[in-house]
Design an enzyme around this catalytic site. Structure first.
Site, PDB file in Angstrom:
ATOM      1  N   LYS A 157      -5.526  12.243  -9.289  1.00 22.75           N
ATOM      2  CA  LYS A 157      -6.701  11.289  -9.014  1.00 22.75           C
ATOM      3  C   LYS A 157      -7.237  11.087  -7.526  1.00 22.75           C
ATOM      4  O   LYS A 157      -8.254  11.085  -7.198  1.00 22.75           O
ATOM      5  CB  LYS A 157      -6.513   9.918  -9.510  1.00 22.75           C
ATOM      6  CG  LYS A 157      -6.559   9.947 -11.166  1.00 22.75           C
ATOM      7  CD  LYS A 157      -6.288   8.475 -11.534  1.00 22.75           C
ATOM      8  CE  LYS A 157      -6.721   8.265 -12.874  1.00 22.75           C
ATOM      9  NZ  LYS A 157      -6.661   6.708 -13.317  1.00 22.75           N
ATOM     10  N   GLY A 171       0.375  -6.824  -9.255  1.00 26.90           N
ATOM     11  CA  GLY A 171       0.419  -5.598  -8.810  1.00 26.90           C
ATOM     12  C   GLY A 171      -0.530  -5.080  -7.726  1.00 26.90           C
ATOM     13  O   GLY A 171      -1.316  -5.763  -7.413  1.00 26.90           O
ATOM     14  N   ARG A 221       3.041  -3.733   0.556  1.00 31.57           N
ATOM     15  CA  ARG A 221       1.888  -2.771  -0.099  1.00 31.57           C
ATOM     16  C   ARG A 221       0.813  -3.653  -0.710  1.00 31.57           C
ATOM     17  O   ARG A 221      -0.367  -3.426  -0.379  1.00 31.57           O
ATOM     18  CB  ARG A 221       2.478  -2.143  -1.470  1.00 31.57           C
ATOM     19  CG  ARG A 221       1.932  -1.265  -2.037  1.00 31.57           C
ATOM     20  CD  ARG A 221       2.522  -0.600  -3.202  1.00 31.57           C
ATOM     21  NE  ARG A 221       2.004   0.482  -3.762  1.00 31.57           N
ATOM     22  CZ  ARG A 221       2.232   1.211  -4.855  1.00 31.57           C
ATOM     23  NH1 ARG A 221       3.620   0.676  -5.682  1.00 31.57           N
ATOM     24  NH2 ARG A 221       1.604   1.980  -5.508  1.00 31.57           N
TER      25      ARG A 221
END
Ligand code: NAP
Length: 288
Positions: free
Chosen positions: A70, A130, A159
């Site tokens: 992707k 997430g 992150r």
């Protein structure tokens, strides 16, 4: 049988054996009375450039791109839609004479799955669990939809910080970062979006957040996992009174959006819903 007017579509991935896309698109074409063929292509990462060039040379009208291609596929396209560029990932290639144009339909698919349940993002306090690829698309969507505040919860805090930094480059939005555990959240959560693989088959009992008090604050919960349909996360949210939305809707509607781009059409809502129900049944029967 394929005629010269038969349109050609496919999905490139590695692995590709369990993709539901061929079934979804073949159902959709049958329902719309369109003549076309949609097939899976197993493409190794080392062959991606050649595969994209080859598909274009053959005149394949539309291609879906899935894991692990992707991001990398963006290097081989004629153009990339601005939203897909912000997300940094493309899952749909649309044939143009000069080359393919890349789109990302995950965000639109997710938004449609909310719309079917009369749930909006604008002015809402949204928690995203997430900070991976799917979370990136959905955080950008929430910012674009003008959420009141976005809270990203992730195991790896740096992150989450990187994701917040990226989104703030494009949107003026209030973003907070929390660790996954020991959540002390004062306000209630209008919409909580679970994007980690925690709770996915075969670990169906697992939940990303163990603190029960967290679940009491949630009004609407979405888990983008679709195997199982009802995750332990959704069960927990439901136990404390939240409305729950399954991830299968996002999967179906992102595929339908790809098909709309390829054919420059809008699929009627009744057909969209029919395809949703049929694909859900197909998965439930274990037919894939
Ligand atoms: P990804 O880029 O690998 O990101 C995974 C995220 O989950 C990261 O934030 C990671 O946290 C977290 N995570 C992974 N294992 C964890 C664990 N044991 N405990 C806590 N956090 C954990 O994956 P993705 O592409 O975003 O996909 C995530 C899920 O979404 C998959 O289950 C996928 O099937 C599903 N999905 C569904 C749809 C749909 O149409 N319904 C579309 C796309 C994806 P760290 O940063 O701490 O590692």
């Amino acid at each position: 049988m394929a005629e010269s007017k038969t349109k050609l579509f496919g999905v490139m991935g590695h692995p590709i054996g369990h993709s539901l896309s061929p079934h979804l698109h073949n159902m959709l074409m049958k329902e719309l009375g369109h003549e076309g063929v949609y097939v899976p292509f197993h493409v190794l990462p080392t062959k991606l450039n050649e595969a994209v060039k080859g598909a274009h040379a053959l005149g394949i009208n539309g291609v879906n791109v899935t894991i692990p291609h992707k991001e990398k596929v963006m290097d081989y396209l004629f153009d990339v839609d601005p939203l897909a560029r912000q997300i940094g990932a493309v899952n749909t290639l649309h044939y143009k004479e000069e080359g393919y144009v890349g789109y990302n339909t995950d965000a639109d698919g997710f938004l449609r799955s909310l719309a079917y349940e009369d749930v909006a993002i604008t002015d809402k306090v949204v928690v995203i669990i997430g900070a991976g690829g799917a979370a990136k698309a959905l955080t950008i969507l929430c910012a674009a939809q003008k959420a009141k505040k976005i809270i990203i919860m992730n195991r790896n805090i740096s992150r989450a910080e990187k994701l917040a930094y990226l989104v703030k480059q494009y949107y003026d939005v209030d973003i907070e970062i929390y660790p996954l555990q020991s959540v002390v959240m004062e306000e209630s959560i209008d919409l909580c979006i679970q994007t980690t693989p925690v709770g996915m088959y075969p670990n169906e009992g697992a939940v990303p957040v163990s603190d029960e008090s967290f679940y009491k604050k949630i009004k609407v919960a979405v888990d983008i996992i679709y195997n199982p349909f009802q995750t332990a996360f959704l069960e927990n949210c439901k136990k404390y009174g939240a409305k729950t939305i399954e991830g299968i809707g996002m999967l179906v509607y992102q595929g339908i959006r790809s098909y709309e781009i390829w054919n420059d059409i809008q699929v009627p809502q009744s057909i969209q819903h029919k395809i949703y129900l049929e694909l859900r049944n197909y998965i439930q029967r274990g037919s894939f």
